[in-house]
Design a protein around this motif. Structure first.
Motif, mmCIF file in Angstrom:
data_model
loop_
_atom_site.group_PDB
_atom_site.id
_atom_site.type_symbol
_atom_site.label_atom_id
_atom_site.label_comp_id
_atom_site.label_asym_id
_atom_site.label_seq_id
_atom_site.Cartn_x
_atom_site.Cartn_y
_atom_site.Cartn_z
ATOM 1 N N ALA A 204 10.714 7.627 -3.100
ATOM 2 C CA ALA A 204 9.448 7.050 -3.559
ATOM 3 C C ALA A 204 8.837 8.021 -4.561
ATOM 4 O O ALA A 204 9.378 9.099 -4.809
ATOM 5 N N ALA A 205 7.715 7.646 -5.128
ATOM 6 C CA ALA A 205 7.054 8.502 -6.118
ATOM 7 C C ALA A 205 6.808 9.902 -5.563
ATOM 8 O O ALA A 205 6.955 10.891 -6.280
ATOM 9 N N SER A 206 6.496 9.998 -4.293
ATOM 10 C CA SER A 206 6.229 11.298 -3.674
ATOM 11 C C SER A 206 7.462 12.194 -3.626
ATOM 12 O O SER A 206 7.351 13.402 -3.460
ATOM 13 N N ASP A 207 8.650 11.606 -3.784
ATOM 14 C CA ASP A 207 9.895 12.378 -3.760
ATOM 15 C C ASP A 207 10.317 12.879 -5.139
ATOM 16 O O ASP A 207 11.210 13.706 -5.244
ATOM 17 N N SER B 241 0.837 -1.206 0.000
ATOM 18 C CA SER B 241 0.000 0.000 0.000
ATOM 19 C C SER B 241 0.871 1.256 0.000
ATOM 20 O O SER B 241 2.039 1.217 0.392
ATOM 21 N N LYS B 242 0.273 2.370 -0.405
ATOM 22 C CA LYS B 242 0.971 3.662 -0.378
ATOM 23 C C LYS B 242 1.341 4.051 1.054
ATOM 24 O O LYS B 242 2.410 4.620 1.291
ATOM 25 N N GLU B 243 0.484 3.727 1.998
ATOM 26 C CA GLU B 243 0.763 4.046 3.395
ATOM 27 C C GLU B 243 2.003 3.303 3.887
ATOM 28 O O GLU B 243 2.830 3.871 4.604
ATOM 29 N N ARG B 244 2.108 2.055 3.481
ATOM 30 C CA ARG B 244 3.275 1.264 3.894
ATOM 31 C C ARG B 244 4.550 1.787 3.230
ATOM 32 O O ARG B 244 5.609 1.825 3.847
ATOM 33 N N VAL B 245 4.440 2.220 1.974
ATOM 34 C CA VAL B 245 5.588 2.821 1.286
ATOM 35 C C VAL B 245 6.068 4.042 2.065
ATOM 36 O O VAL B 245 7.272 4.201 2.301
ATOM 37 N N GLU B 246 5.148 4.891 2.486
ATOM 38 C CA GLU B 246 5.534 6.091 3.235
ATOM 39 C C GLU B 246 6.146 5.732 4.588
ATOM 40 O O GLU B 246 7.105 6.379 5.038
ATOM 41 N N ALA B 247 5.642 4.690 5.235
ATOM 42 C CA ALA B 247 6.224 4.251 6.507
ATOM 43 C C ALA B 247 7.650 3.740 6.298
ATOM 44 O O ALA B 247 8.549 4.040 7.092
ATOM 45 N N LEU B 248 7.868 2.979 5.230
ATOM 46 C CA LEU B 248 9.217 2.490 4.928
ATOM 47 C C LEU B 248 10.135 3.644 4.545
ATOM 48 O O LEU B 248 11.320 3.654 4.904
ATOM 49 N N THR C 89 7.901 1.526 -3.687
ATOM 50 C CA THR C 89 6.695 1.599 -4.508
ATOM 51 C C THR C 89 5.628 0.639 -3.995
ATOM 52 O O THR C 89 5.921 -0.294 -3.246
ATOM 53 N N ASP C 90 4.402 0.862 -4.438
ATOM 54 C CA ASP C 90 3.330 -0.100 -4.181
ATOM 55 C C ASP C 90 2.822 -0.658 -5.508
ATOM 56 O O ASP C 90 1.746 -1.226 -5.583
ATOM 57 N N ASP C 91 3.632 -0.502 -6.545
ATOM 58 C CA ASP C 91 3.275 -0.937 -7.891
ATOM 59 C C ASP C 91 4.412 -1.809 -8.441
ATOM 60 O O ASP C 91 5.452 -1.944 -7.813
ATOM 61 N N GLU C 92 4.212 -2.368 -9.609
ATOM 62 C CA GLU C 92 5.237 -3.209 -10.226
ATOM 63 C C GLU C 92 6.209 -2.413 -11.092
ATOM 64 O O GLU C 92 7.019 -2.984 -11.804
ATOM 65 N N ASP C 93 6.153 -1.088 -11.010
ATOM 66 C CA ASP C 93 7.038 -0.253 -11.817
ATOM 67 C C ASP C 93 8.501 -0.403 -11.377
ATOM 68 O O ASP C 93 8.790 -0.861 -10.282
ATOM 69 N N ASN C 94 9.407 -0.023 -12.269
ATOM 70 C CA ASN C 94 10.835 -0.102 -11.981
ATOM 71 C C ASN C 94 11.549 1.106 -12.598
ATOM 72 O O ASN C 94 12.425 0.951 -13.441
ATOM 73 N N PRO C 95 11.188 2.324 -12.191
ATOM 74 C CA PRO C 95 11.739 3.513 -12.835
ATOM 75 C C PRO C 95 13.202 3.790 -12.516
ATOM 76 O O PRO C 95 13.826 4.609 -13.179
ATOM 77 N N ASN C 96 13.779 3.103 -11.534
ATOM 78 C CA ASN C 96 15.190 3.325 -11.224
ATOM 79 C C ASN C 96 16.092 2.232 -11.803
ATOM 80 O O ASN C 96 17.281 2.202 -11.534
#
Length: 149
Positions: free
Chosen positions: A62-65, A38-45, A76-83
């Protein structure tokens, strides 16, 4: 050939283990992606990795950065790999449809959670069926990782 590792948490929590696993990935010269459920878990990590130890820093975002491609560790909370990660960590039951673009995929699951153990077993079966090299790691009484299979 993609390697798929299964890390069975018993003695320590994800929050205690993940930073060390990420440090080791960076030491190998690998960029990493951490996929949570989840997005919440991403932010916690994200918060955890900023402050997990006073004498260390893990470059991450993360995406928010923004600027995802610049982060050696991407959350991420998605399967993307932008890095362009070579290693992907799946936590909290996150799922990845295709692991073939990674050098290593690491499932980190809580051995005290029956549902997480069942999901890990299903992922093990699927990884073997897809022809990936699989290995299973479990913590010993001191919290060190021991390869069991």
């Amino acid at each position: 050939m993609t390697e798929v590792y299964f890390y069975h948490l018993e003695q320590r929590t994800l929050e205690q283990v993940l930073p060390t696993l990420l440090e080791r990935s960076l030491e190998r010269g690998w960029r990493a992606a951490v996929q949570a459920a989840s997005k919440e878990r991403v932010e916690a990590l994200n918060s955890l990795l900023w402050a997990y130890r006073e004498d260390s820093f893990l470059p991450h975002g993360a995406a928010s950065d923004g600027s995802a491609a610049e982060h050696p560790i991407y959350l991420t909370d998605d399967e993307d790999n932008p890095n362009g990660a070579a290693v992907r960590f799946l936590v909290d039951g996150a799922k990845l449809e295709d692991a073939s673009s990674y050098t290593r995929v690491v499932y980190v699951f809580d051995g005290r959670d029956g549902g997480a153990v069942a999901e890990a077993r299903a992922a093990w079966t699927a990884a073997k069926a897809n022809g990936y090299e699989v290995s299973y790691w479990q913590q010993d009484g001191d919290g060190r990782w021991q390869q069991k299979a």
